[in-house]
Design an enzyme around this catalytic site. Structure first.
Site, PDB file in Angstrom:
ATOM      1  CE  LYS A  13     -15.577   2.852  21.756  1.00  0.00           C
ATOM      2  NZ  LYS A  13     -15.037   3.446  20.535  1.00  0.00           N
ATOM      3  NE  ARG A  88     -20.649   8.482  23.298  1.00  0.00           N
ATOM      4  CZ  ARG A  88     -20.016   7.970  22.259  1.00  0.00           C
ATOM      5  NH1 ARG A  88     -18.939   8.534  21.805  1.00  0.00           N
ATOM      6  NH2 ARG A  88     -20.466   6.897  21.677  1.00  0.00           N
ATOM      7  NE  ARG A 127     -17.844   1.945  11.268  1.00  0.00           N
ATOM      8  CZ  ARG A 127     -18.095   2.523  12.429  1.00  0.00           C
ATOM      9  NH1 ARG A 127     -17.931   1.844  13.550  1.00  0.00           N
ATOM     10  NH2 ARG A 127     -18.487   3.773  12.490  1.00  0.00           N
ATOM     11  NE  ARG A 133     -21.514   3.514  10.394  1.00  0.00           N
ATOM     12  CZ  ARG A 133     -21.503   3.437  11.718  1.00  0.00           C
ATOM     13  NH1 ARG A 133     -21.382   2.274  12.289  1.00  0.00           N
ATOM     14  NH2 ARG A 133     -21.593   4.521  12.453  1.00  0.00           N
ATOM     15  NE  ARG A 144     -17.986   9.262  13.886  1.00  0.00           N
ATOM     16  CZ  ARG A 144     -18.351   9.193  12.612  1.00  0.00           C
ATOM     17  NH1 ARG A 144     -19.218  10.055  12.128  1.00  0.00           N
ATOM     18  NH2 ARG A 144     -17.874   8.260  11.823  1.00  0.00           N
TER      19      ARG A 144
END
Length: 190
Positions: A13, A88, A127, A133, A144
């Protein structure tokens, strides 16, 4: 042009929103970026958000809605925008509808990017390795994705019923995906 870009985490996105913003000369508005900006600059909204995030709680819809409404009212968003990460849930859809109605505006389209769960898990794992992260553990990623499937994915039906949903496969070459989105948007809006 007023767009939403939706899809599960890791589907691309942010990448596609940036390319669309450049193509259509409109800003990308990411709720995550807005929260980080407001918290960093210790704005009134940011301090309110911090009071929740510091306790490990989700920021309530009312505060998220306020931050989005404030951002949509800024000068660079007057000719259009791309919302990434909002709405959301169904409550946020209603709030966005009300904001737009009050401004005499409407959504032009909703771009829905999709990919298989296995692809998303692999992308998020990469990622996490690249960006370091700590919140991208396999368990956190899976949670998630589950939350997206339960709370956000059903919103696509609302926009499908309104006739403004553009479904796009989020797997493949970034530029080819971008071209597919632009082609679909241009045929839908023009």
């Amino acid at each position: 042009m007023r767009l939403l870009i939706m899809g599960p985490q890791g589907v691309g996105k942010g990448t596609q929103a940036a390319k669309l913003a450049e193509h259509y000369h409109i800003p990308t508005i990411s709720t995550g970026d807005m929260f980080r900006f407001n918290i960093k600059n210790r704005t009134e909204l940011g301090l309110k958000a911090l009071s929740y995030t510091d306790k490990g709680e989700l920021v309530p819809d009312s505060l998220t809605n306020s931050i989005v409404e404030d951002r949509l009212g800024q000068e660079d968003a007057a000719q259009g925008w791309i919302l990434d990460g909002y709405p959301r849930n169904a409550s946020q859809v209603e709030a966005l509808d009300a904001m737009l109605a009050q401004r005499g505006e409407q959504l032009d389209a909703v771009v829905a990017l999709d990919a298989d769960r296995e692809v998303l898990m692999e992308r998020m794992k990469k990622r996490a390795e690249i960006e370091g992260r700590s919140d991208d553990t396999p368990e956190a990623i899976a949670k998630r994705l589950d939350v997206y499937a339960k709370e956000t994915a059903p919103l696509l039906d609302i926009y499908r019923e309104r006739g403004i949903l553009v479904d796009i496969n989020g797997v493949g070459d970034i530029d080819e995906i971008h071209k597919a989105i632009v082609t679909a948007l241009d045929s839908k809006i023009n």
